[in-house]
Design a protein around this motif. Structure first.
Motif, mmCIF file in Angstrom:
data_model
loop_
_atom_site.group_PDB
_atom_site.id
_atom_site.type_symbol
_atom_site.label_atom_id
_atom_site.label_comp_id
_atom_site.label_asym_id
_atom_site.label_seq_id
_atom_site.Cartn_x
_atom_site.Cartn_y
_atom_site.Cartn_z
ATOM 1 N N VAL A 124 0.957 -1.339 0.055
ATOM 2 C CA VAL A 124 0.245 -0.135 -0.012
ATOM 3 C C VAL A 124 0.787 1.488 -0.078
ATOM 4 O O VAL A 124 2.123 1.530 0.821
ATOM 5 C CB VAL A 124 -0.934 -0.291 1.708
ATOM 6 N N PRO A 125 0.631 2.142 -0.755
ATOM 7 C CA PRO A 125 1.658 3.331 -0.598
ATOM 8 C C PRO A 125 1.173 4.131 1.024
ATOM 9 O O PRO A 125 0.320 4.357 1.297
ATOM 10 C CB PRO A 125 0.464 4.722 -1.914
ATOM 11 N N ALA A 126 2.121 4.448 1.057
ATOM 12 C CA ALA A 126 2.455 4.780 3.022
ATOM 13 C C ALA A 126 1.026 6.426 2.921
ATOM 14 O O ALA A 126 0.687 5.713 4.265
ATOM 15 C CB ALA A 126 3.932 6.132 2.969
ATOM 16 N N LYS A 127 1.165 6.927 2.808
ATOM 17 C CA LYS A 127 -0.518 8.046 2.474
ATOM 18 C C LYS A 127 -1.475 7.002 2.229
ATOM 19 O O LYS A 127 -2.894 7.555 3.066
ATOM 20 C CB LYS A 127 -0.544 8.888 1.368
ATOM 21 N N ASN A 128 -1.750 6.281 2.525
ATOM 22 C CA ASN A 128 -3.242 4.878 2.005
ATOM 23 C C ASN A 128 -2.981 4.113 3.370
ATOM 24 O O ASN A 128 -3.878 3.378 4.357
ATOM 25 C CB ASN A 128 -3.484 4.357 0.719
ATOM 26 N N VAL A 129 -1.953 4.250 4.037
ATOM 27 C CA VAL A 129 -1.753 3.552 5.343
ATOM 28 C C VAL A 129 -2.124 4.487 6.983
ATOM 29 O O VAL A 129 -1.258 5.902 7.249
ATOM 30 C CB VAL A 129 0.211 2.982 5.723
ATOM 31 N N HIS A 130 -2.758 3.929 7.725
ATOM 32 C CA HIS A 130 -3.328 4.663 9.098
ATOM 33 C C HIS A 130 -2.720 3.835 10.531
ATOM 34 O O HIS A 130 -3.168 2.524 10.195
ATOM 35 C CB HIS A 130 -4.366 5.425 8.735
ATOM 36 N N LEU A 131 -2.322 4.309 10.808
ATOM 37 C CA LEU A 131 -2.108 3.564 12.240
ATOM 38 C C LEU A 131 -2.902 3.326 14.149
ATOM 39 O O LEU A 131 -3.402 4.767 13.372
ATOM 40 C CB LEU A 131 -0.455 4.211 12.731
ATOM 41 N N TYR A 132 -2.840 2.569 14.197
ATOM 42 C CA TYR A 132 -3.731 2.454 15.546
ATOM 43 C C TYR A 132 -2.741 2.741 16.324
ATOM 44 O O TYR A 132 -1.398 3.027 16.213
ATOM 45 C CB TYR A 132 -3.757 1.115 15.988
ATOM 46 N N HIS A 133 -3.503 4.210 17.269
ATOM 47 C CA HIS A 133 -2.471 4.465 18.374
ATOM 48 C C HIS A 133 -2.193 3.432 19.937
ATOM 49 O O HIS A 133 -1.338 3.230 20.596
ATOM 50 C CB HIS A 133 -2.283 5.629 18.670
ATOM 51 N N LYS A 134 -3.114 2.639 20.142
ATOM 52 C CA LYS A 134 -3.925 2.249 21.333
ATOM 53 C C LYS A 134 -3.960 0.476 20.720
ATOM 54 O O LYS A 134 -4.480 0.282 19.320
ATOM 55 C CB LYS A 134 -4.999 2.090 21.863
ATOM 56 N N LYS A 135 -3.192 -1.444 21.147
ATOM 57 C CA LYS A 135 -3.055 -2.200 20.375
ATOM 58 C C LYS A 135 -4.267 -2.162 20.661
ATOM 59 O O LYS A 135 -5.786 -2.592 21.238
ATOM 60 C CB LYS A 135 -2.615 -2.635 21.794
ATOM 61 N N LEU A 136 -4.676 -2.915 19.559
ATOM 62 C CA LEU A 136 -5.993 -3.282 19.137
ATOM 63 C C LEU A 136 -6.840 -5.350 19.076
ATOM 64 O O LEU A 136 -5.239 -5.215 18.422
ATOM 65 C CB LEU A 136 -7.540 -2.435 17.871
ATOM 66 N N ASP A 137 -7.087 -5.188 19.043
ATOM 67 C CA ASP A 137 -7.353 -7.058 18.727
ATOM 68 C C ASP A 137 -6.838 -7.048 17.147
ATOM 69 O O ASP A 137 -7.694 -6.674 16.660
ATOM 70 C CB ASP A 137 -9.057 -7.569 19.540
ATOM 71 N N GLU A 138 -6.738 -8.118 16.616
ATOM 72 C CA GLU A 138 -5.733 -8.197 15.515
ATOM 73 C C GLU A 138 -6.959 -8.653 14.785
ATOM 74 O O GLU A 138 -6.703 -7.858 13.826
ATOM 75 C CB GLU A 138 -4.405 -9.491 15.354
ATOM 76 N N SER A 139 -8.279 -8.790 15.507
ATOM 77 C CA SER A 139 -9.005 -9.326 13.672
ATOM 78 C C SER A 139 -10.302 -8.788 13.251
ATOM 79 O O SER A 139 -10.529 -8.246 12.466
ATOM 80 C CB SER A 139 -9.905 -10.103 14.861
#
Ligand code: MN
Length: 340
Positions: A124-139
């Motif tokens: 995916v291009p970097a501009k389409n990547v959005h990070l979670y800041h708190k750990k979320l269940d992987e599902s």
């Protein structure tokens, strides 16, 4: 690596394809942990999605763990949990130039127009990547995208605190739009033909629900708005008749959001639009809504864990597709897990 490929209508297979590699400086490789199955994936599977071409690696709702980044990428570290925006645009056309890249005339959606994220890895291009800041269940990492559809709807409807909103249809899009509208301080009434879907909406925060076959929607809207009429109508039912209903139900100065992709016309009187000075807008995909959705996941106002009906291992894709087609009342959102 393994991926889910629809080779032609009604033919899904788990296939071996090359693992993506960094080729452009802004590439990001994500190890996919989960993806949500959408109505449009079903449409690609059963041949009713007019946008689809075959063969296709499907999946536009996906997320996972950042595996590798290209040399120009900053602020995205391997090991981070991430969601991917599947919308790719040209950046040059009129829509792109005025900041509406989700309706780019050269639009490509991953998993529809080009290969998507139901695979062990995706690029995916970097501009389409959005990070979670708190750990979320992987599902749940793949479930930001359906909520961005709801966020775009609320943006297009210009929903503000105190607005009263009718959402027609209590499927995944209706429920995601409802939770985003609630997060923005609106009051939401949902209508549907299916009692179980309305019960789910109520449990996820809908103020009121209307079971259309048994109740008079207009009367309920009169009560809900103290006789003023409903100012915002979101049509997730998407039939020619439902758009006619929306135009009829909206109060003067009302706003209507249209989401359907059918090519049949609705019978709408121009006088209804003019006399009430209605604003009728389309809403498609999302325009930079991931940040807001991830914030909602993290502050607890949006509940992907309640959106998810069940998670399947990706090799059980046929079982999941059968569940959706044979038990539509019991399914809100099925998730495919890709770990291991
Ligand atoms: Mn979707």
């Amino acid at each position: 690596m393994k991926a889910i490929k629809i080779t032609s209508p009604f033919h899904a297979e788990i296939t071996e394809v090359p693992k993506p590699e960094i080729t452009a400086p802004d590439d990001v490789i994500i190890r996919v942990t989960s993806g949500g199955i959408c109505g449009s994936d079903i449409g690609i599977y059963n041949g009713t999605n007019s946008l689809a071409t075959y063969p296709r690696l499907i999946g536009h709702e996906f997320g996972g763990i950042v595996e590798a980044v290209g040399p120009a990428v900053t602020g995205i570290e391997p090991g981070s949990q991430a969601a991917a925006d599947p919308v790719l645009s040209c950046g040059k056309c009129y829509a792109c130039r005025i900041g509406r890249h989700n309706v780019c005339r050269n639009l490509e959606v991953m998993g529809v127009h080009r290969d998507g994220g139901f695979a062990e890895y995706v690029k995916v291009p970097a501009k389409n990547v959005h990070l979670y800041h708190k750990k979320l269940d992987e599902s749940l990492l793949g479930l930001a995208e359906p909520y961005t559809i709801g966020a775009e709807i609320c943006k297009r409807a210009q929903i503000q605190a105190g607005d009263q909103v009718l959402i027609m249809g209590s499927g995944p899009i209706g429920i995601c739009a409802m939770q985003v509208a609630k997060r923005q301080g609106a009051q939401v009434i949902l209508s549907d033909l299916v009692k179980e879907r309305l019960e789910k909406a109520k449990s996820m925060g809908a103020d009121e629900t209307v079971l259309v076959p048994e109740e008079n929607l207009e009367e309920r809207l009169e009560q809900f708005t103290d006789g003023e009429g409903i100012p915002v109508v979101v049509d997730t039912v998407c039939t020619p008749a439902s758009l006619e209903d929306a135009v009829r139900l909206a109060c003067p100065a009302g706003r209507i959001v249209c989401l359907g992709l059918k090519d049949q016309p609705s019978k709408i009187c121009m006088a209804d639009i003019t006399k009430k000075e209605l604003t009728i807008v389309g809403s498609r995909l999302n325009n930079n809504c991931f940040g807001e959705v991830i914030a909602g996941f993290e502050d607890g106002s949006l509940n992907p864990e309640q959106l998810m009906t069940k998670a399947y291992h990706y090799t059980d894709i046929m079982e999941a597709l059968t569940m959706i087609t044979e038990h539509p009342k019991d399914v809100l959102k099925l998730v495919l897990k890709f770990e291991g």
